[in-house]
Design an enzyme around this catalytic site. Structure first.
Site, mmCIF file in Angstrom:
data_model
loop_
_atom_site.group_PDB
_atom_site.id
_atom_site.type_symbol
_atom_site.label_atom_id
_atom_site.label_comp_id
_atom_site.label_asym_id
_atom_site.label_seq_id
_atom_site.Cartn_x
_atom_site.Cartn_y
_atom_site.Cartn_z
ATOM 1 N N SER A 1 57.078 44.133 28.219
ATOM 2 C CA SER A 1 57.524 43.097 29.267
ATOM 3 C C SER A 1 58.702 41.807 28.518
ATOM 4 O O SER A 1 59.825 42.320 28.669
ATOM 5 C CB SER A 1 56.594 42.589 29.934
ATOM 6 O OG SER A 1 55.755 43.461 30.898
ATOM 7 N N GLY A 2 57.961 41.188 28.063
ATOM 8 C CA GLY A 2 58.798 39.910 27.469
ATOM 9 C C GLY A 2 58.798 40.257 25.645
ATOM 10 O O GLY A 2 59.751 39.361 25.077
ATOM 11 N N ASP B 1 54.481 39.752 21.789
ATOM 12 C CA ASP B 1 53.264 40.298 21.050
ATOM 13 C C ASP B 1 53.330 39.800 19.660
ATOM 14 O O ASP B 1 54.542 40.176 18.855
ATOM 15 C CB ASP B 1 53.133 41.696 21.001
ATOM 16 C CG ASP B 1 51.808 42.036 20.939
ATOM 17 O OD1 ASP B 1 51.025 42.588 21.690
ATOM 18 O OD2 ASP B 1 51.342 41.941 19.481
ATOM 19 N N GLY C 1 52.988 41.034 29.975
ATOM 20 C CA GLY C 1 51.833 40.949 29.104
ATOM 21 C C GLY C 1 51.093 39.575 28.993
ATOM 22 O O GLY C 1 49.909 39.381 28.693
ATOM 23 N N HIS C 2 51.855 38.530 29.515
ATOM 24 C CA HIS C 2 51.273 37.211 29.289
ATOM 25 C C HIS C 2 50.063 37.225 30.264
ATOM 26 O O HIS C 2 48.851 36.571 29.756
ATOM 27 C CB HIS C 2 52.225 36.119 29.712
ATOM 28 C CG HIS C 2 51.635 34.674 29.511
ATOM 29 N ND1 HIS C 2 51.312 34.211 28.761
ATOM 30 C CD2 HIS C 2 51.753 33.681 30.689
ATOM 31 C CE1 HIS C 2 50.896 32.749 28.868
ATOM 32 N NE2 HIS C 2 51.147 32.654 30.138
ATOM 33 N N TYR D 1 47.546 30.841 29.372
ATOM 34 C CA TYR D 1 46.950 29.487 29.624
ATOM 35 C C TYR D 1 48.208 28.559 29.405
ATOM 36 O O TYR D 1 48.892 29.061 28.444
ATOM 37 C CB TYR D 1 45.773 29.202 28.783
ATOM 38 C CG TYR D 1 46.282 28.815 27.484
ATOM 39 C CD1 TYR D 1 46.490 29.730 26.513
ATOM 40 C CD2 TYR D 1 46.216 27.487 27.065
ATOM 41 C CE1 TYR D 1 46.696 29.444 25.177
ATOM 42 C CE2 TYR D 1 46.483 27.015 25.769
ATOM 43 C CZ TYR D 1 46.902 28.021 24.824
ATOM 44 O OH TYR D 1 47.256 27.733 23.570
ATOM 45 N N ASN E 1 45.972 37.023 23.473
ATOM 46 C CA ASN E 1 47.177 36.688 23.685
ATOM 47 C C ASN E 1 47.744 36.060 22.178
ATOM 48 O O ASN E 1 49.129 36.418 22.088
ATOM 49 C CB ASN E 1 47.576 35.713 24.482
ATOM 50 C CG ASN E 1 47.827 36.278 26.045
ATOM 51 O OD1 ASN E 1 47.953 37.252 26.066
ATOM 52 N ND2 ASN E 1 47.991 35.252 26.954
ATOM 53 N N TYR E 2 46.782 35.957 21.470
ATOM 54 C CA TYR E 2 47.412 35.707 19.847
ATOM 55 C C TYR E 2 46.909 36.765 19.032
ATOM 56 O O TYR E 2 46.160 36.692 17.893
ATOM 57 C CB TYR E 2 46.594 34.362 19.426
ATOM 58 C CG TYR E 2 47.094 32.977 20.141
ATOM 59 C CD1 TYR E 2 48.443 33.239 21.002
ATOM 60 C CD2 TYR E 2 46.610 32.008 19.996
ATOM 61 C CE1 TYR E 2 48.523 31.845 21.466
ATOM 62 C CE2 TYR E 2 46.838 30.889 20.600
ATOM 63 C CZ TYR E 2 47.979 30.691 21.484
ATOM 64 O OH TYR E 2 48.426 29.680 22.074
HETATM 65 C C1 LIG Z 1 56.667 31.238 21.278
HETATM 66 C C2 LIG Z 1 55.479 31.838 21.932
HETATM 67 C C3 LIG Z 1 54.488 30.999 22.723
HETATM 68 C C4 LIG Z 1 53.480 31.291 23.253
HETATM 69 N N1 LIG Z 1 52.703 30.456 24.216
HETATM 70 C C5 LIG Z 1 51.578 30.848 24.722
HETATM 71 C C6 LIG Z 1 51.024 30.001 25.779
HETATM 72 O O1 LIG Z 1 51.330 28.797 26.231
HETATM 73 N N2 LIG Z 1 49.985 30.640 26.446
HETATM 74 C C7 LIG Z 1 49.545 31.998 26.315
HETATM 75 O O2 LIG Z 1 48.363 32.240 26.852
HETATM 76 N N3 LIG Z 1 50.195 32.758 25.571
HETATM 77 C C8 LIG Z 1 51.142 32.231 24.725
HETATM 78 N N4 LIG Z 1 51.928 33.075 23.932
HETATM 79 C C9 LIG Z 1 51.231 34.362 23.665
HETATM 80 C C10 LIG Z 1 51.706 35.405 24.774
HETATM 81 O O3 LIG Z 1 51.078 35.091 26.133
HETATM 82 C C11 LIG Z 1 51.422 36.879 24.375
HETATM 83 O O4 LIG Z 1 52.347 37.173 23.256
HETATM 84 C C12 LIG Z 1 51.856 37.750 25.582
HETATM 85 O O5 LIG Z 1 51.059 38.936 25.121
HETATM 86 C C13 LIG Z 1 53.282 38.041 25.903
HETATM 87 O O6 LIG Z 1 53.550 38.781 26.930
HETATM 88 P P1 LIG Z 1 55.018 39.499 26.773
HETATM 89 O O7 LIG Z 1 55.153 40.415 28.061
HETATM 90 O O8 LIG Z 1 56.348 38.460 26.566
HETATM 91 O O9 LIG Z 1 54.973 40.388 25.381
HETATM 92 P P2 LIG Z 1 54.856 42.058 24.984
HETATM 93 O O10 LIG Z 1 55.209 42.209 23.891
HETATM 94 O O11 LIG Z 1 55.934 42.634 25.870
HETATM 95 O O12 LIG Z 1 53.431 42.494 25.610
HETATM 96 C C14 LIG Z 1 52.390 41.987 24.952
HETATM 97 C C15 LIG Z 1 51.174 42.801 25.136
HETATM 98 O O13 LIG Z 1 51.038 43.095 26.744
HETATM 99 C C16 LIG Z 1 51.302 44.640 26.780
HETATM 100 N N5 LIG Z 1 52.140 44.828 27.857
HETATM 101 C C17 LIG Z 1 53.425 43.919 28.308
HETATM 102 N N6 LIG Z 1 53.679 44.318 29.252
HETATM 103 C C18 LIG Z 1 52.904 45.210 30.070
HETATM 104 C C19 LIG Z 1 52.779 45.651 31.492
HETATM 105 N N7 LIG Z 1 53.631 45.252 32.338
HETATM 106 N N8 LIG Z 1 51.701 46.405 31.710
HETATM 107 C C20 LIG Z 1 50.675 46.755 30.757
HETATM 108 N N9 LIG Z 1 50.561 46.144 29.405
HETATM 109 C C21 LIG Z 1 51.808 45.563 29.097
HETATM 110 C C22 LIG Z 1 52.269 45.109 25.542
HETATM 111 O O14 LIG Z 1 52.108 46.578 25.477
HETATM 112 C C23 LIG Z 1 51.770 44.243 24.486
HETATM 113 O O15 LIG Z 1 50.363 44.902 23.897
HETATM 114 C C24 LIG Z 1 53.029 32.899 23.153
HETATM 115 C C25 LIG Z 1 53.769 33.398 22.624
HETATM 116 C C26 LIG Z 1 55.026 33.086 21.778
HETATM 117 C C27 LIG Z 1 55.724 34.136 20.913
#
Ligand SMILES: Cc1cc2nc3c(=O)[nH]c(=O)nc-3n(C[C@H](O)[C@H](O)[C@H](O)COP(=O)(O)OP(=O)(O)OC[C@H]3O[C@@H](n4cnc5c(N)ncnc54)[C@H](O)[C@@H]3O)c2cc1C
Ligand SMILES: *[C@@H]1O[C@H](CO)[C@@H](O)[C@H](O)[C@H]1NC(C)=O
Ligand SMILES: *[C@@H]1O[C@H](CO)[C@@H](O)[C@H](O)[C@H]1NC(C)=O
Ligand SMILES: *[C@@H]1O[C@H](CO)[C@@H](O)[C@H](O)[C@H]1NC(C)=O
Ligand SMILES: *[C@@H]1O[C@H](CO)[C@@H](O)[C@H](O)[C@H]1NC(C)=O
Ligand SMILES: *[C@@H]1O[C@H](CO)[C@@H](O)[C@H](O)[C@H]1NC(C)=O
Length: 530
Positions: free
Chosen positions: A111-112, A115, A183-184, A190, A474-475
């Site tokens: 999604s974003g 990870d 993913g978030h 949080y 999420n970390y």
């Molecule tokens: C700069 C930064 C700040 C952050 N701050 C916070 C914060 O304030 N609070 C917090 O809780 N977390 C925080 N995070 C962690 C963040 O929540 C996780 O990294 C989260 O998994 C990101 O989601 P994404 O969709 O961007 O990532 P992706 O890398 O796209 O996905 C993360 C995981 O979820 C899976 N996934 C993604 N999309 C889907 C979907 N649609 N269906 C099923 N599985 C899916 C992916 O396969 C992967 O395993 C932060 C991360 C970063 C890099």
């Protein structure tokens, strides 16, 4: 009943491991030829969503939504996806699932792309990326105070669209504004309102999920077990989340933010020790996070750690000051440290944008990439001063480090560990994040910092949660183990991420995805049937 499918999937997995070095074209060809047969919407041709390595935009589409340069640099050099399906319509996601399954290809869902271990865009087995970043509509219904948000929307976009409709509504989610909702949320999600409203998933009321058969399910048709699992259990293991339905929360027209910083020489240790005793017990409207960062020595000065106390209050300064003064007078919080603003302006403040930045930056979807390694811990007890002193010492040895420690308590302690798959609830005082960051792309730099982070983690063991040593999904941290086919082996990291909820997650997995189609290096294998 379930034995045969598991065996089949183990065989398929082994085949894919064997072929991982050769990346046979026939497998990809089968996949690509299958796709057009399975999309059902002539107005949205699937050809426009497909990127193979020879496509002129393949590289930019691959790299666009990625955050960790440590992972990207390595994956880019060794294991790129065999194709990317950047879906333009939900039927493209369905087709990609059906065809990947038919061709025996593994999928990684993105999604974003934030990870921490890049599991959405890298793997050592052949894989295709199903990218949801184009599916990002946000439909808000102010009558019911709810919204449907597609997985590819970012936190920033969500905040912006809410503020367009109302200045007194909000949603509790992360402080970074480029996180993908997909993913978030599924990992918990949080931000600075968790003591008042809990996690993002505590405010989710429905979801759309694509299962391994390519069918779109909602809360009713997926059933309460699956709906429970995707709230905190990580979507990866159960299907592809297309969208979430959320309940907005109400916030006052003005909130207050503040920041006070102290170095070790200015008495940060004593202050942090007091903060550890009080900040998880404060009024639910108050959230005070600390951010220790290393400061390099200059001239004759030695390096040090500077600790910022960053606060968020759902109300005005006049009420905040006596509350903080009553339980944490040592902070010395003054009116001049506080700024009142609308909730949407506070999202900019927390994301680190300078005062006066237009809210339009919330629509900026592309993150700045960073080389980093993160680990996390949970505190069940107040860390003694000796623990803090060890922490500062190792941080200064490593240099290039920042940390976040965030208080739980409040709403978090009112929700039982088994209500959602997210288990770190009552009794959890603090979430700790340790991050080392660097700017050289060399494998030596990576090795150096990753090893130093492991050393730090070992040194902190006496002061943090044990049996299991808990970790925030999420970390994500691959150091705690990976095995997506063997229940007993997966239990090791499963217990750290999900505590007592791991077994139920594996049971749900056995029901919705018995062939273990949806997986990554740290997914949940189906509970074995005997
Ligand atoms: C700069 C930064 C700040 C952050 N701050 C916070 C914060 O304030 N609070 C917090 O809780 N977390 C925080 N995070 C962690 C963040 O929540 C996780 O990294 C989260 O998994 C990101 O989601 P994404 O969709 O961007 O990532 P992706 O890398 O796209 O996905 C993360 C995981 O979820 C899976 N996934 C993604 N999309 C889907 C979907 N649609 N269906 C099923 N599985 C899916 C992916 O396969 C992967 O395993 C932060 C991360 C970063 C890099
Ligand atoms: C990935 O590799 C390509 C060459 O194949 C290179 O141009 C690009 O800069 C690399 N990206 C990263 C982030 O290393
Ligand atoms: C730097 O550290 C050394 C050794 O701990 C100490 O003697 C010295 O006073 C410190 N210098 C400053 C400017 O704090
Ligand atoms: C804090 O409280 C003390 C007494 O408890 C009082 O003397 C002091 O003036 C208060 N300070 C502020 C800034 O409110
Ligand atoms: C932000 O800027 C406004 C004026 O544009 C000013 O009144 C306010 O004090 C500033 N806040 C901070 C925290 O600097
Ligand atoms: C997973 O565990 C099983 C059984 O312990 C083992 O045979 C297999 O090699 C492991 N796989 C990985 C990738 O570690």
């Amino acid at each position: 009943m379930r034995g045969l499918p598991i065996l089949v999937s183990i065989i398929l997995f082994s085949i894919s491991l064997v072929t991982s070095k050769s990346y046979p074209n026939s497998v990809v060809d089968n996949f690509l030829q299958c796709l057009p047969k399975h999309y059902r919407n002539p107005s949205k041709p699937i050809a426009k969503a497909i990127y193979t390595p020879t496509h002129p935009s393949f590289q930019s589409v691959y790299e666009l939504h990625t955050y960790n340069l440590r992972v990207l640099t390595q994956a880019n050099a060794t294991h790129k996806p065999m194709a990317i399906v950047a879906a333009l319509h939900e039927s493209h996601v369905q087709a990609a699932v059906i065809c990947a399954k038919e061709s025996g290809l593994q999928v990684r869902i993105r999604s974003g792309g934030h990870d921490y271990e890049g599991l959405s865009f890298s793997s050592s087995v052949p894989f295709v990326i199903i990218d949801l970043s184009n599916l990002r509509s946000i439909k808000i219904d102010m009558k019911t105070e709810t919204a449907w948000v597609q997985a590819g929307a970012t936190t920033g976009e969500l905040y912006y669209r809410i503020a367009e409709k109302s200045k007194v509504h909000a949603f509790p989610a992360g402080v970074c504004t480029t996180l993908g909702i997909g993913g978030h949320f599924t990992g918990g999600g949080y931000g600075n309102m968790l003591r008042k409203f809990g996690l993002s998933i505590d405010n989710v009321v429905d979801a759309q999920l694509i299962n391994a058969k390519g069918r779109i399910l909602n809360r009713k048709s997926m059933g309460e077990d699956v709906f429970w699992a995707i709230r905190g259990g990580g979507g990866t293991s159960f299907g592809i989340i297309l969208s979430w339905k959320i309940k907005l929360v109400r916030v006052p027209p003005k909130v207050t933010v503040f920041q006070v910083a102290k170095t070790l020489e200015q008495g940060a240790t004593v202050l942090v020790h007091k903060w550890l005793q009080v900040s998880h017990k404060l009024d639910k409207d108050i959230f005070i996070r600390i951010m220790p960062v290393t400061v390099a020595g200059t001239g004759n000065g030695n390096s040090t750690v500077r600790v910022s106390f960053i606060g968020h209050y759902l109300g005005r300064t006049n009420r905040l000051l006596p509350l903080v003064n009553a339980s944490f007078p040592e902070l010395g919080l003054q009116r001049k440290d506080c700024t009142e603003m609308s909730w949407i302006e506070s999202t900019l403040y927390w994301a680190g944008f300078p005062n006066g930045t237009s809210t339009d930056v919330l629509l900026n979807r592309v993150p700045n990439k960073v080389f980093f390694k993160t680990k996390s811990d949970y505190l069940k007890n107040v860390m003694p001063k000796a623990g803090l002193e060890t922490l500062w010492k190792v941080m200064m040895e490593i240099g290039n480090m920042w940390m976040q420690m965030s208080p739980y308590g409040g709403r978090m302690a009112e929700i039982s560990e088994s209500e959602t798959a997210f288990a770190h609830r009552a009794g959890t005082l603090y979430l700790v994040q340790y991050t080392a960051h660097w700017s050289e792309g060399s494998s030596e730099a990576t090795k150096k910092y990753v090893e130093l982070m492991r050393k730090l983690y070992a040194e902190m063991a006496p002061y943090v949660s044990t049996k299991p040593r808990e970790v925030f999904l999420n970390y994500r941290d691959l150091d705690i183990g990976s095995n997506n086919t063997d229940f007993e082996a997966a239990k090791v990291y499963g217990a750290k991420y999900f505590k007592g909820n791991f077994q139920r997650l594996a049971e749900v997995k056995a029901k919705i995805d018995p062939h273990n189609f949806f997986k990554n290096e740290q997914s949940i294998p189906p509970f074995p049937s005997f």
